[in-house]
Design a protein around this motif. Structure first.
Motif, PDB file in Angstrom:
ATOM      1  N   GLU A 135       0.838  -1.199   0.000  1.00  0.00           N
ATOM      2  CA  GLU A 135       0.000   0.000   0.000  1.00  0.00           C
ATOM      3  C   GLU A 135       0.870   1.246   0.000  1.00  0.00           C
ATOM      4  N   ALA A 136       0.404   2.299  -0.694  1.00  0.00           N
ATOM      5  CA  ALA A 136       1.157   3.553  -0.789  1.00  0.00           C
ATOM      6  C   ALA A 136       0.229   4.720  -0.498  1.00  0.00           C
ATOM      7  N   ALA A 137       0.764   5.732   0.157  1.00  0.00           N
ATOM      8  CA  ALA A 137       0.009   6.948   0.467  1.00  0.00           C
ATOM      9  C   ALA A 137       0.685   8.137  -0.203  1.00  0.00           C
ATOM     10  N   ILE A 138      -0.088   8.877  -0.996  1.00  0.00           N
ATOM     11  CA  ILE A 138       0.417  10.060  -1.695  1.00  0.00           C
ATOM     12  C   ILE A 138      -0.333  11.270  -1.157  1.00  0.00           C
ATOM     13  N   ASP A 139       0.406  12.239  -0.630  1.00  0.00           N
ATOM     14  CA  ASP A 139      -0.223  13.418  -0.035  1.00  0.00           C
ATOM     15  C   ASP A 139      -0.909  14.292  -1.087  1.00  0.00           C
ATOM     16  N   GLN A 140      -0.217  14.561  -2.171  1.00  0.00           N
ATOM     17  CA  GLN A 140      -0.761  15.429  -3.216  1.00  0.00           C
ATOM     18  C   GLN A 140      -0.254  14.987  -4.587  1.00  0.00           C
ATOM     19  N   ILE A 141      -1.119  15.166  -5.594  1.00  0.00           N
ATOM     20  CA  ILE A 141      -0.709  15.051  -6.995  1.00  0.00           C
ATOM     21  C   ILE A 141      -0.823  16.446  -7.590  1.00  0.00           C
ATOM     22  N   VAL A 142       0.296  16.978  -8.071  1.00  0.00           N
ATOM     23  CA  VAL A 142       0.360  18.354  -8.558  1.00  0.00           C
ATOM     24  C   VAL A 142       0.841  18.360 -10.001  1.00  0.00           C
ATOM     25  N   LEU A 143       0.177  19.143 -10.845  1.00  0.00           N
ATOM     26  CA  LEU A 143       0.638  19.378 -12.210  1.00  0.00           C
ATOM     27  C   LEU A 143       1.057  20.837 -12.331  1.00  0.00           C
ATOM     28  N   SER A 144       2.146  21.080 -13.031  1.00  0.00           N
ATOM     29  CA  SER A 144       2.609  22.444 -13.231  1.00  0.00           C
ATOM     30  C   SER A 144       3.018  22.651 -14.678  1.00  0.00           C
ATOM     31  N   LEU A 145       2.950  23.905 -15.107  1.00  0.00           N
ATOM     32  CA  LEU A 145       3.408  24.300 -16.435  1.00  0.00           C
ATOM     33  C   LEU A 145       4.778  24.942 -16.295  1.00  0.00           C
ATOM     34  N   VAL A 146       5.701  24.530 -17.144  1.00  0.00           N
ATOM     35  CA  VAL A 146       7.058  25.077 -17.096  1.00  0.00           C
ATOM     36  C   VAL A 146       7.513  25.438 -18.495  1.00  0.00           C
ATOM     37  N   ALA A 168      11.417  27.836 -15.705  1.00  0.00           N
ATOM     38  CA  ALA A 168      10.495  28.683 -14.958  1.00  0.00           C
ATOM     39  C   ALA A 168       9.132  28.018 -14.885  1.00  0.00           C
ATOM     40  N   GLU A 169       8.639  27.824 -13.692  1.00  0.00           N
ATOM     41  CA  GLU A 169       7.281  27.307 -13.491  1.00  0.00           C
ATOM     42  C   GLU A 169       6.328  28.487 -13.458  1.00  0.00           C
ATOM     43  N   PHE A 170       5.222  28.420 -14.219  1.00  0.00           N
ATOM     44  CA  PHE A 170       4.331  29.571 -14.265  1.00  0.00           C
ATOM     45  C   PHE A 170       2.874  29.250 -13.953  1.00  0.00           C
ATOM     46  N   HIS A 171       2.570  28.002 -13.593  1.00  0.00           N
ATOM     47  CA  HIS A 171       1.200  27.684 -13.177  1.00  0.00           C
ATOM     48  C   HIS A 171       1.195  26.324 -12.488  1.00  0.00           C
ATOM     49  N   ARG A 172       0.412  26.207 -11.409  1.00  0.00           N
ATOM     50  CA  ARG A 172       0.329  24.947 -10.659  1.00  0.00           C
ATOM     51  C   ARG A 172      -1.123  24.625 -10.334  1.00  0.00           C
ATOM     52  N   VAL A 173      -1.460  23.359 -10.415  1.00  0.00           N
ATOM     53  CA  VAL A 173      -2.799  22.888 -10.059  1.00  0.00           C
ATOM     54  C   VAL A 173      -2.657  21.622  -9.226  1.00  0.00           C
ATOM     55  N   VAL A 174      -3.315  21.593  -8.061  1.00  0.00           N
ATOM     56  CA  VAL A 174      -3.366  20.373  -7.253  1.00  0.00           C
ATOM     57  C   VAL A 174      -4.495  19.513  -7.790  1.00  0.00           C
ATOM     58  N   VAL A 175      -4.153  18.374  -8.360  1.00  0.00           N
ATOM     59  CA  VAL A 175      -5.145  17.495  -8.971  1.00  0.00           C
ATOM     60  C   VAL A 175      -5.946  16.752  -7.910  1.00  0.00           C
ATOM     61  N   VAL A 202       7.397  24.231 -23.880  1.00  0.00           N
ATOM     62  CA  VAL A 202       6.465  24.285 -22.754  1.00  0.00           C
ATOM     63  C   VAL A 202       6.137  22.846 -22.384  1.00  0.00           C
ATOM     64  N   GLY A 203       6.117  22.548 -21.110  1.00  0.00           N
ATOM     65  CA  GLY A 203       5.840  21.180 -20.684  1.00  0.00           C
ATOM     66  C   GLY A 203       4.930  21.142 -19.475  1.00  0.00           C
ATOM     67  N   VAL A 204       4.264  19.998 -19.311  1.00  0.00           N
ATOM     68  CA  VAL A 204       3.457  19.725 -18.126  1.00  0.00           C
ATOM     69  C   VAL A 204       4.278  18.811 -17.225  1.00  0.00           C
ATOM     70  N   ARG A 205       4.570  19.267 -16.029  1.00  0.00           N
ATOM     71  CA  ARG A 205       5.379  18.495 -15.111  1.00  0.00           C
ATOM     72  C   ARG A 205       4.488  17.886 -14.022  1.00  0.00           C
ATOM     73  N   THR A 206       4.665  16.604 -13.769  1.00  0.00           N
ATOM     74  CA  THR A 206       3.898  15.900 -12.732  1.00  0.00           C
ATOM     75  C   THR A 206       4.742  15.819 -11.465  1.00  0.00           C
ATOM     76  N   GLU A 207       4.132  16.175 -10.360  1.00  0.00           N
ATOM     77  CA  GLU A 207       4.826  16.164  -9.074  1.00  0.00           C
ATOM     78  C   GLU A 207       3.940  15.452  -8.051  1.00  0.00           C
ATOM     79  N   LEU A 208       4.509  14.491  -7.373  1.00  0.00           N
ATOM     80  CA  LEU A 208       3.788  13.791  -6.313  1.00  0.00           C
ATOM     81  C   LEU A 208       4.459  14.095  -4.980  1.00  0.00           C
ATOM     82  N   VAL A 209       3.667  14.598  -4.042  1.00  0.00           N
ATOM     83  CA  VAL A 209       4.190  14.954  -2.728  1.00  0.00           C
ATOM     84  C   VAL A 209       3.926  13.792  -1.793  1.00  0.00           C
ATOM     85  N   ILE A 210       5.007  13.215  -1.298  1.00  0.00           N
ATOM     86  CA  ILE A 210       4.925  12.040  -0.423  1.00  0.00           C
ATOM     87  C   ILE A 210       5.676  12.357   0.852  1.00  0.00           C
TER      88      ILE A 210
END
Length: 338
Positions: free
Chosen positions: A43-54, A70-77, A116-124
Motif C-alpha cells: 500500500e502507498a500513500a500520496i499526499d498530493q498530486i500536482v501538475l505544473s506548467l514550465v 520557470a514554473e508559471f502555473h500549478r494545479v493540485v489534482v 512548454v511542458g506539463v510536469r507531474t509532481e507527487l508529494v509524499i
C-alpha cells in the motif's frame, strides 16, 4: 507521457503514468487528461498530486544572461490518495492555460528554442517526487495568427524566439515573463533596421501587440530602438489589415530620425508622447479595424518560420527538443549563468 516508479517507495512501489488527451492547445484553453497510478506490492500513500506548467526562460542580471526552467502555473489534482497493492487509479484533471502562455509552434512547425511542458509532481511525506515532462505544443490564437501572417506577407524572416524574465512597462502582464519572437526585416528596410521583435500579451478580452525595432547605427544617424504597442479585441484583430498597419510603422521607423527612438513612447516608459507605431495620437495607439489599407499577399508566417526553422530543427521531434531543453532540470526554477 510520463511513466515511472515512485522513487520514494523503492522497488515494488506504484508507477505513475500521465496522459494528455491532446498534446496541442492555445493560450487560454484548458488541457485535460488523466494521471494513472498502478499499485505496487504494498500500500502507498500520496499526499498530493500536482501538475505544473514550465518553460525555458532567460534572465539578465549583472551583465550576464542566466537560463533556467520557470514554473508559471500549478494545479493540485488530488490530495490524500491511497493506493492498495496492485490497484489501478485513473484520476482525471483539467489544467487551464494562462492567456500569456508562450507560443511554441506556428502551423506544423516548432519554433526553435521554444518549449512548454506539463510536469507531474507527487508529494509524499512532504517530499516532492518529480517526474519527466510531458511536452505541450502551444499554437497561436487566431488574433495572434493574424499578426504573424502579416509578418510573412511583408517579407520578414524569422530569426529566433525566447522567453525573458521581466515585465513590459504599461502592459498588464499576469506572468513574470514575456515571449519575444525576433525577425530580420524585409529587404527594403534591411539597411536601416537590423531586427524587429514581436511580443504578444493576451487577455480574455483581447491582445496587446508590442513591437521593438533595432535601428541600425550609422554615420550621422542616431540609431537606437523604436517601440510600438497596440491593443485590440480578439475578434477585431482577426479582420484588421495588419500588413498595412505594421508596414506603415516599419516605414516610419526606418525613415524617421530620433523622434522614433526609445524613451518617449508610452509603451516602454517616459511621458505621454504620441505613439509613433500606429500614427494616430488621438487614439492612443488604437487602430480602426474597419479601415483597410493596401492588400499585401505573401507566404504567411507559417511558411516563413517553416523555411527558417528547417535547418535548426533537422530530424528532431518535439519530444527530443523538450528533453534537450530541460536536460539537467532538478525540478527547481534556478537559473544557470552563461
Amino acid at each position: 507521457m510520463f511513466k515511472r516508479m515512485l522513487s520514494a517507495f523503492g522497488v515494488g512501489g506504484p508507477t505513475v503514468d500521465t496522459v494528455l488527451d491532446s498534446p496541442t492547445a492555445m493560450p487560454g484553453q484548458t488541457v485535460t487528461g488523466r494521471v494513472s497510478i498502478q499499485g505496487g506490492s504494498a500500500e502507498a500513500a500520496i499526499d498530493q498530486i500536482v501538475l505544473s506548467l514550465v518553460t525555458r526562460a532567460e534572465a539578465e542580471h549583472g551583465g550576464h544572461e542566466a537560463h533556467g526552467v520557470a514554473e508559471f502555473h500549478r494545479v493540485v489534482v488530488q490530495q490524500g490518495v491511497r493506493v492498495a497493492p496492485n490497484q489501478r487509479l485513473d484520476i482525471p484533471f483539467q489544467l487551464p492555460l494562462p492567456w500569456e502562455t508562450p507560443i511554441t509552434a506556428v502551423g506544423p512547425t516548432q519554433l526553435p528554442g521554444m518549449t512548454v511542458g506539463v510536469r507531474t509532481e507527487l508529494v509524499i511525506s512532504a517530499a516532492p517526487d518529480k517526474g519527466d515532462l510531458d511536452p505541450l505544443t502551444i499554437t497561436p490564437l487566431p488574433s495572434q495568427n493574424a499578426v504573424l501572417d502579416a509578418f510573412g506577407q511583408l517579407g520578414f524572416t524569422f530569426r529566433s524566439a525566447d522567453v525573458e524574465i521581466g515585465r513590459i512597462h504599461g502592459i498588464p502582464q499576469q506572468l513574470g515573463f514575456y515571449q519575444e519572437i525576433e525577425f530580420f526585416p524585409p529587404a527594403h528596410a534591411a539597411g536601416r533596421v537590423t531586427e524587429v521583435e514581436l511580443t504578444f500579451v493576451a487577455t480574455p478580452g483581447g491582445v496587446w501587440v508590442v513591437l521593438e525595432a533595432d535601428r541600425r547605427r550609422g554615420f550621422l544617424q542616431p540609431g537606437g530602438d523604436a517601440f510600438g504597442r497596440f491593443h485590440i479585441a480578439h475578434a477585431e484583430a482577426e479582420t484588421t489589415d495588419w500588413a498595412a498597419l505594421i508596414g506603415d510603422w516599419l516605414t516610419q521607423v526606418a525613415d524617421r530620425g530620433p523622434a522614433f527612438g526609445g524613451g518617449m513612447n508610452p509603451a516602454f516608459g517616459g511621458g505621454h508622447a504620441p505613439n509613433p507605431a500606429f500614427g494616430h495620437p488621438q487614439q492612443h495607439g488604437h487602430y480602426d479595424p474597419h479601415h483597410h489599407g493596401h492588400e499585401r499577399r505573401g507566404p504567411g508566417m507559417g511558411g516563413v518560420i517553416a523555411g527558417a526553422a528547417a535547418g535548426a530543427i533537422g530530424g528532431m521531434i518535439i519530444g527530443d527538443m523538450i528533453g534537450d531543453a530541460f536536460e539537467g532540470d532538478d525540478g527547481g526554477d534556478d537559473f544557470a549563468e552563461e
